[in-house]
Motif scaffolding. Structure first.
Motif: not given
Length: 169
Positions: A1-21
């Motif tokens: 299981m990834p750390s909370e910090k890594i998980l939060t960063a990935k969720q932010a990246y996915v949200a940003e990617l979704k917004e760009k698309i």
């Protein structure tokens, strides 16, 4: 299981990617394996000049970004190396540049799929779109059509004036 910090960063990246698309008018997904750095740099420069954002993306992140959207069908092609080109203004710029590059690179660089106005497009549709002229080309074709129509009208009107001015025999 990834750390909370890594998980939060990935969720932010996915949200940003979704917004760009969501905020883009079109995009193209490509398989970039086999191209060298010089070609990649030249491609990125051409895309940047056309107002297209191009970046490498992990398949899992892109899957998460498009889940629940009309683009979810793109999951079928998300394997291997993947890069995404997103256009915010010109709908065919990314397709035209990437398809031209794919034709020149011969099996080193391939278009996988694309989308336009939120609708998924298969590879063949992206290639067909790429054959269309750009906005400037379409505008010049439209102007040419208008000019020829107006000049034809002017000739017809002049012929009518010339005929009405002739003395009756």
């Amino acid at each position: 299981m990834p750390s909370e910090k890594i998980l939060t960063a990935k969720q932010a990246y996915v949200a940003e990617l979704k917004e760009k698309i969501a905020n883009s008018v079109a995009g193209v997904v490509v398989d970039y394996k086999g191209i060298n750095v010089a070609d990649d740099t030249k491609l990125r420069k051409e895309l940047r000049e056309a107002g297209v954002e191009y970046f490498v993306v992990k398949n899992t992140m892109l899957r998460l970004a498009i889940s629940g959207t009309e683009l979810e069908g793109m999951n079928e092609v998300l394997e291997g190396t993947t890069a995404l080109a997103i256009a915010s203004e010109d709908r065919i710029a990314a397709a035209r540049i990437l398809c031209k590059f794919a034709d020149a690179s011969k099996d080193k660089f391939n278009v996988k799929a694309g989308y336009m106005d939120g609708k998924l497009m298969e590879k063949s549709a992206v290639e067909e779109i790429a054959k269309l002229p750009g906005l400037e080309g379409m505008l010049s074709m439209f102007a040419g059509a208008l000019t020829s129509t107006l000049s034809g009208l002017a000739v017809a009107m002049q012929a009518y004036v010339d005929k009405s001015e002739e003395p009756a025999a």
